[in-house]
Design an enzyme around this catalytic site. Structure first.
Site, PDB file in Angstrom:
ATOM      1  N   ASN A  49      -5.140  -9.405   3.920  1.00 28.51           N
ATOM      2  CA  ASN A  49      -4.079  -8.456   4.277  1.00 28.51           C
ATOM      3  C   ASN A  49      -4.010  -8.221   5.792  1.00 28.51           C
ATOM      4  O   ASN A  49      -3.231  -7.401   6.258  1.00 28.51           O
ATOM      5  CB  ASN A  49      -4.326  -7.108   3.604  1.00 28.51           C
ATOM      6  CG  ASN A  49      -4.058  -7.168   2.118  1.00 28.51           C
ATOM      7  OD1 ASN A  49      -3.230  -7.945   1.652  1.00 28.51           O
ATOM      8  ND2 ASN A  49      -4.765  -6.346   1.363  1.00 28.51           N
ATOM      9  N   HIS A 135       1.951   0.957  -6.394  1.00 33.89           N
ATOM     10  CA  HIS A 135       0.500   0.765  -6.289  1.00 33.89           C
ATOM     11  C   HIS A 135      -0.254   1.786  -7.147  1.00 33.89           C
ATOM     12  O   HIS A 135       0.168   2.928  -7.295  1.00 33.89           O
ATOM     13  CB  HIS A 135       0.105   0.944  -4.817  1.00 33.89           C
ATOM     14  CG  HIS A 135      -1.271   0.501  -4.476  1.00 33.89           C
ATOM     15  ND1 HIS A 135      -2.326   1.383  -4.362  1.00 33.89           N
ATOM     16  CD2 HIS A 135      -1.770  -0.723  -4.215  1.00 33.89           C
ATOM     17  CE1 HIS A 135      -3.418   0.708  -4.021  1.00 33.89           C
ATOM     18  NE2 HIS A 135      -3.106  -0.575  -3.926  1.00 33.89           N
ATOM     19  N   GLU A 177       7.334   1.928  -2.841  1.00 35.51           N
ATOM     20  CA  GLU A 177       6.661   1.237  -1.746  1.00 35.51           C
ATOM     21  C   GLU A 177       7.720   0.641  -0.836  1.00 35.51           C
ATOM     22  O   GLU A 177       8.825   0.328  -1.293  1.00 35.51           O
ATOM     23  CB  GLU A 177       5.765   0.113  -2.290  1.00 35.51           C
ATOM     24  CG  GLU A 177       4.544   0.632  -3.003  1.00 35.51           C
ATOM     25  CD  GLU A 177       3.627  -0.480  -3.492  1.00 35.51           C
ATOM     26  OE1 GLU A 177       3.498  -1.508  -2.814  1.00 35.51           O
ATOM     27  OE2 GLU A 177       3.029  -0.297  -4.563  1.00 35.51           O
ATOM     28  N   SER A 181       3.344  -4.505  -3.059  1.00 33.74           N
ATOM     29  CA  SER A 181       2.111  -5.209  -2.706  1.00 33.74           C
ATOM     30  C   SER A 181       1.849  -6.453  -3.549  1.00 33.74           C
ATOM     31  O   SER A 181       1.184  -7.368  -3.090  1.00 33.74           O
ATOM     32  CB  SER A 181       0.921  -4.260  -2.783  1.00 33.74           C
ATOM     33  OG  SER A 181       0.835  -3.695  -4.075  1.00 33.74           O
ATOM     34  N   ASP A 207       5.414   4.566   0.514  1.00 31.96           N
ATOM     35  CA  ASP A 207       4.135   3.998   0.933  1.00 31.96           C
ATOM     36  C   ASP A 207       4.454   2.644   1.569  1.00 31.96           C
ATOM     37  O   ASP A 207       4.832   1.699   0.892  1.00 31.96           O
ATOM     38  CB  ASP A 207       3.238   3.832  -0.304  1.00 31.96           C
ATOM     39  CG  ASP A 207       1.911   3.146   0.008  1.00 31.96           C
ATOM     40  OD1 ASP A 207       1.750   2.613   1.126  1.00 31.96           O
ATOM     41  OD2 ASP A 207       1.042   3.131  -0.877  1.00 31.96           O
ATOM     42  N   HIS A 210       2.482  -2.338   3.402  1.00 25.64           N
ATOM     43  CA  HIS A 210       2.683  -3.749   3.747  1.00 25.64           C
ATOM     44  C   HIS A 210       3.869  -4.007   4.675  1.00 25.64           C
ATOM     45  O   HIS A 210       4.099  -5.143   5.078  1.00 25.64           O
ATOM     46  CB  HIS A 210       2.832  -4.592   2.475  1.00 25.64           C
ATOM     47  CG  HIS A 210       1.622  -4.502   1.609  1.00 25.64           C
ATOM     48  ND1 HIS A 210       0.514  -5.300   1.784  1.00 25.64           N
ATOM     49  CD2 HIS A 210       1.321  -3.664   0.586  1.00 25.64           C
ATOM     50  CE1 HIS A 210      -0.407  -4.973   0.896  1.00 25.64           C
ATOM     51  NE2 HIS A 210       0.055  -3.985   0.161  1.00 25.64           N
ATOM     52  N   LYS A 241      -4.035  -2.930   6.705  1.00 29.49           N
ATOM     53  CA  LYS A 241      -3.323  -4.174   6.431  1.00 29.49           C
ATOM     54  C   LYS A 241      -2.962  -4.815   7.785  1.00 29.49           C
ATOM     55  O   LYS A 241      -3.857  -5.301   8.444  1.00 29.49           O
ATOM     56  CB  LYS A 241      -2.110  -3.895   5.545  1.00 29.49           C
ATOM     57  CG  LYS A 241      -2.449  -3.047   4.296  1.00 29.49           C
ATOM     58  CD  LYS A 241      -3.070  -3.834   3.165  1.00 29.49           C
ATOM     59  CE  LYS A 241      -3.821  -3.023   2.134  1.00 29.49           C
ATOM     60  NZ  LYS A 241      -3.066  -2.251   1.190  1.00 29.49           N
TER      61      LYS A 241
HETATM   62  C1  LIG Z   1      -3.739  -1.355   0.056  1.00 31.19           C
HETATM   63  C2  LIG Z   1      -2.789  -0.333  -0.426  1.00 31.19           C
HETATM   64  C3  LIG Z   1      -3.144   1.005  -0.513  1.00 31.19           C
HETATM   65  C4  LIG Z   1      -4.552   1.456  -0.286  1.00 31.19           C
HETATM   66  O1  LIG Z   1      -4.848   1.473   1.045  1.00 31.19           O
HETATM   67  P1  LIG Z   1      -6.372   1.478   1.512  1.00 31.19           P
HETATM   68  O2  LIG Z   1      -6.303   1.930   2.926  1.00 31.19           O
HETATM   69  O3  LIG Z   1      -6.870   0.111   1.333  1.00 31.19           O
HETATM   70  O4  LIG Z   1      -7.070   2.472   0.636  1.00 31.19           O
HETATM   71  C5  LIG Z   1      -2.184   1.919  -0.870  1.00 31.19           C
HETATM   72  N1  LIG Z   1      -0.923   1.540  -1.162  1.00 31.19           N
HETATM   73  C6  LIG Z   1      -0.556   0.261  -1.121  1.00 31.19           C
HETATM   74  C7  LIG Z   1       0.849  -0.105  -1.439  1.00 31.19           C
HETATM   75  C8  LIG Z   1      -1.471  -0.726  -0.765  1.00 31.19           C
HETATM   76  O5  LIG Z   1      -1.126  -1.999  -0.765  1.00 31.19           O
END
Ligand SMILES: *Cc1c(COP(=O)(O)O)cnc(C)c1O
Length: 392
Positions: A49, A135, A177, A181, A207, A210, A241
């Site tokens: 990532n 997620h 999102e 992801s 969120d 990515h 990421k």
């Molecule tokens: C990776 C991810 C998370 C978690 O993030 P971390 O910092 O690894 O705990 C949350 N939401 C999405 C969409 C992700 O891909």
């Protein structure tokens, strides 16, 4: 006699094995970037990532080292005790200014940030409408909250609109999102937002784990497209990421930030991000926003184009999902075939990961190929060649 606890574990583990869903962790030595080493053998890594390769950037590492020497490794406590420093405050202010939000709050991970916001903000009588491919950190938080969770079909505006109309008397939190992801596609924020804004009691939480660092002007993420502004009420950005470090931030309004500081146990009862991590993040974000970031994003884009063009020419028997991002999932279907393909690719020196339910919907096991700016032209050629070989 085996205790009931052990019996419970054993039963669940047996089912997991039988479903070909058993998860094994692999020991990857020496860190990972373009190449990773497993059991003494080197593999081209297509599972990272770290989309821009910033985890190995000398300036990011230097900032981390210097601050670790100057200020130690641990932040020493929660931000409410002694763990909040001018460094933490500066990063929060920089993020808020850059992304045009009144406030930003740092969290130790994206997972925790999602849990914190959803659990602190929602209460009995509220509704959470979440894209069903969201997620696990979002869906789990929503399930555990006192609000009622309703999942809507992936990126389906009309079912979301329907829910918003039906429950417009209650507080509704819409969750999605920026870039999904496991699918690599994007939420249609520009069409979603007007429907959400039309209902006074509804808010949007995005969120952008990515999209942040990759998409939008200077990598500011999915919520900005050219000159248009699709800012949600709550934005979660992730440092683990594209930023190549660790941690996350919640971008929100003044009152929400203060509310979280008062009532979020995830913030109050957890040790703040280590200062060296904050320093490394600050440097990585500066790189992302300047000429270095631009060049890295271009390299990533070239790799994505090369790969997608090459796959088309191959006429592969599997479906490559329509993603324009670094996440390029190859849909296989059942768990066993996916695992077999991954091991065949591994024999050819490629490190790819099988993603199985429940991480993805039933019968949609896939190989999640991630491309990064650290890959070069030949790496992509090697990937295409290996895929052509397993296609026979
Ligand atoms: C990776 C991810 C998370 C978690 O993030 P971390 O910092 O690894 O705990 C949350 N939401 C999405 C969409 C992700 O891909």
């Amino acid at each position: 006699m085996t205790s009931l606890w052990i019996q419970r574990c054993e039963k669940a583990l047996a089912i997991q094995k039988q479903k070909k869903a058993y998860r094994y962790r692999k020991l990857i030595s020496g860190g990972n970037d373009r190449i990773l080493t497993y059991q003494g053998k080197r593999y081209l890594n297509f599972s990272s990532n770290d989309y821009l390769g910033l985890a190995r950037h000398p300036e990011v590492i230097a900032a981390y080292q210097q601050v670790a020497i100057d200020e130690g490794i641990s932040s020493g406590g929660s931000g409410h005790v002694i763990g909040y420093s001018p460094r933490h405050q500066r990063l929060e202010n920089q993020l808020a200014n850059w992304l045009s939000f009144p406030r930003a709050l740092l969290f130790c991970s994206g997972y925790i940030a999602n849990q914190a916001v959803i659990s602190a903000l929602t209460t009995v009588g509220d509704y959470i409408f979440a894209d069903r491919l969201s997620h696990s950190s979002l869906l789990n938080a929503a399930i555990q909250s006192s609000a009622e969770l309703i999942r809507f079909r992936h990126n389906d505006i009309s079912s979301l609109q329907h829910l918003l109309q039906r429950f417009c008397q209650s507080n509704c939190l819409v969750i999605t999102e920026g870039v999904f992801s496991m699918d690599g596609d994007q939420a249609p924020l520009s069409t979603m937002i007007p429907y959400i804004r039309a209902v006074d009691s509804s808010w949007l939480m995005v969120d952008d784990a990515h999209g942040f660092g990759i998409l939008g002007l200077d990598g500011c993420g999915c919520c900005w497209d050219l000159n248009q502004d699709f800012r949600p009420e709550i934005l979660i950005v992730n440092f683990s990421k594209a930023v190549g470090v660790s941690g996350a931030a919640v971008l929100c309004q003044e009152q929400v930030a203060e509310y979280l500081i008062q009532f979020s146990s995830h913030l109050i009862y957890s040790t703040a991000l280590p200062p060296a991590i904050v320093a490394a993040t600050e440097v990585a974000l500066t790189l992302i926003r300047t000429i270095t970031g631009k060049a890295l994003r271009q390299q990533l884009q070239d790799n994505i184009n090369h790969f997608r063009y090459g796959i088309q020419a191959l006429g592969l028997g599997y479906r490559l999902l329509p993603s324009i991002t670094a996440i390029q999932p190859l849909l296989i279907g059942d768990n066993l075939s996916t695992l077999n393909l991954v091991s065949q690719l591994r024999e050819q020196g490629l490190w790819l990961t099988a993603i199985r339910p429940p991480t993805v919907p039933p019968n949609s096991a896939r190989i999640r190929i991630t491309l990064t700016a650290a890959h070069n032209y030949n790496d992509i050629e090697q990937l295409l060649e290996a895929l052509a070989n397993v296609n026979k």
